[in-house]
Design a protein around this motif. Sequence first.
Motif, PDB file in Angstrom:
ATOM      1  N   ASN A 242      44.782 114.915  25.759  1.00 16.43           N
ATOM      2  CA  ASN A 242      43.892 113.877  26.239  1.00 16.43           C
ATOM      3  C   ASN A 242      44.497 112.505  25.991  1.00 16.43           C
ATOM      4  OD1 ASN A 242      41.994 115.842  26.960  1.00 16.43           O
ATOM      5  ND2 ASN A 242      41.094 115.827  24.896  1.00 16.43           N
ATOM      6  N   THR A 243      43.982 111.518  26.717  1.00 12.94           N
ATOM      7  CA  THR A 243      44.452 110.152  26.549  1.00 12.94           C
ATOM      8  C   THR A 243      44.129 109.668  25.141  1.00 12.94           C
ATOM      9  OG1 THR A 243      44.105 109.719  28.878  1.00 12.94           O
ATOM     10  CG2 THR A 243      44.299 107.809  27.428  1.00 12.94           C
TER      11      THR A 243
ATOM     12  N   ASN B  84      44.991 121.529  19.589  1.00 11.54           N
ATOM     13  CA  ASN B  84      45.165 120.147  20.017  1.00 11.54           C
ATOM     14  C   ASN B  84      45.903 119.403  18.911  1.00 11.54           C
ATOM     15  OD1 ASN B  84      43.713 120.517  22.410  1.00 11.54           O
ATOM     16  ND2 ASN B  84      41.781 120.299  21.294  1.00 11.54           N
TER      17      ASN B  84
END
Length: 804
Positions: free
Chosen positions: A59-60, A107
């Motif tokens: 993700n950003t 992540n």
Amino acid sequence: MSEFIPGCTPVRPALRPARPVALAALVALAALGACSGDEVIDPPFKDTIVPRVQVAKGNTVADTLLSMTVTATDNIGLKRVRVLLAGGVSATYDTVMTSAVTSLTVNVNIRVPSNAPIGSTVNARAVAIDGAGNLSDTSRLALTVGNLEPPQAIVTSPVTGSPVVSGKSLVISLSGKARYKVRTLGYQLSGAFVRQDSVSFGNPLRDSIAVLDTLVVPDTVKGQLITVTPFVTDSLNQRVLGTAVQYAVQSPANATTVPVVRTGVAARLEVTDTVFVEATDPVGIAVLGYEVRGLTGQLIATDSVTSTGGFSTLVRTFRTRVPVTVFPTAVTVTGFARNANGRRDVARFTSGALRLDTVAVVAGYTSPLPSGGQVADAFYFPRTDRIYLSNIERNWLEVYNLADSTFRAPIAVGSRPWGIAPWPRTRDGVMGDTLLVANSGGTNISYVDLRSGTSGREVFRYALPNIVAYSITTVRSQTTDAPITQRTVYDFSDRPQYIAATCSGGTAPGAPCEDVIAVYSTTPTPGQSTPFPNQGTIRWENLSQRTSHFFFEQAIGQSEGRSDTLEVQRFAAAGVGSDSILVPYKQNVSNGSGGTFPYSVVVRLDKLAFRDTTYVRGSGNFRRAVFGEGGPVLGSRALSYDATAGFDITPPTPVVDRGISRPLDVTDFVANTFSRVQGVGINFDGELNAVKGDSTYLFDRTLRLQGILQSRPGVGGLDLHPLNTGVNSTPLRTRLAFVASSEPVIDVFDTYCYRKIASVPIRDPIIGPVRATVRPNGQLVLVGATIRGVTVVALPDSFTTTCQ
């Protein structure tokens, strides 16, 4: 037997930096089937299925972090997942499972050290190991410090899974891009055989590029897989691998493929034009070609090339030869190919339906400029049978040979050449072997000798003078209220733009020219004196006597509430001519009774200059010229000039040229037309002029409107038949005007009855000048500049009209 122990024991992942840099890893684990205990597999049922792993951009996040998402799966249980970072940031993420985890998503956010260079590439590699020790393939991801776009390398063709035939040449298409420019683009091959190839680029480097490479698959490779992995290296020597693609290698005898054909053709096709055909077949392409058929299916033209069948992709741009004489004619075009096994197919849509491109065959032949650029003006010289075109971006004249439709060596001239005019000889239109070229990037005119060199050579540059205008008016002093004389200077650009050649001398047919007079408009600049920034002027230069004239006659008169007396001075340049006063502020003229009276020229300042761009064209007999004020607004002015009229000799120093249109005639023309000007034309003897705007307006040498041609608007120009004379030209085939439009056509009009009698369809709309000429063989030729180059239309000189 397997032993199952209930419960789960979480294990803290270990992050081991590869260099002494403080790195923080924020890790979130999502596991399926996370149960503690080791799994024991009996030897007869040993696990041989390798796990799978994928690493993707996360993700950003903030620019100080590198974010990744790692996904791993296994049929029985994962044991370990590792992520290695190298390049701008070096680090290792490593986690070990103590339970039978079959699916894992992680992540990972890696903090970037402060000394890591912004924009540097970070190469991430991920691998997974299962409980039986099976190692997955390596998944790769390119990241960039600062979350900028990383370098990319892609195999664009063939797509993954495409069949490949042994013993054939496989054409691989690669594309790469990099923020810091592409230095190297290539691929590495693994699997059935190993190979690596790349292309290195020199300065200036580009930020994106595409290349083709040919890969020969050996005959010995059959029934195996090959893997092609693209890579790119940027100017910082950062090397990044792209996504690998796999191909299955087949034997030629077992391949049952048919060619995949793609065709490219313009919607409007010239008789001599191009058709692009590409065919791909892993067996190899043996024949490639195209067919042109009528709408009823009859074959009109075809062409093809043969090959040994060693290449899986064959590409050819064919030069068409379509035997059509009626324009436009609708036809269909399709490509075809035959592979090395004899299987034939034609171009198809993705749905599988046959692809037939219906196009219109039109008149003309378009040639791109050999080195690109932009054409400002064109001129046909009959003795060489060549067209000379000013290329303002290349500082030369293009030389187009009509006999074989080829460009010859260009002629170097001055800076940003614009207008072209011939050297006058007689009133019959006989020209010398010299062309005059207005160099709008300088303040000079090039003399080009067409007899020198292979195609012509510049032999002299005529230095144009600096002409300065002044207005003298009387105002009252703010301190004493006494009347004082105020002198204001107006300095204009002296850079020539459009040019026409005229000459003094007799007016009878065949009379020889005396002085050669070049009439030209100037290129305006923002730095001109107020109130004239970005406004041009019109002038003539007597090239024989080296004298000048500044056009002011159109502005004679008095403005409301003020009176401006004109003074004009000439300052010679490079010793050409001499300094002189062209228009004195005041002269004393004899009244015939022994006394004198003062003589001055009073002008309206707002009428003195002209908008950019002011067009200029000269008559074929070199007697007259016409001018059309450019610019994007309505109410443009037109003027005419007669080189044989001479000066008004009333004052001691003649200043008023009687050959220039009177101010009353100029304002009358504006009232009758009120149009913007996009081009001008003039017939052979200068008795009929034309201005192209929203329509085309025809007027005589006194600017009296004769009629309107209902032409279509567009930025292209116009021209009259080169033998059009008088207001009502004879024979009727010469009573013509050729007008460009925003559509890809040139309209042909009767210049006396004002009817459109024909439209000549061409490939692209004319966006520049239009020139009409008759070659020595009697062929009528139209020349125009288009977005693709120069279009030459050869037509029989047989257009006529029924209006008598």
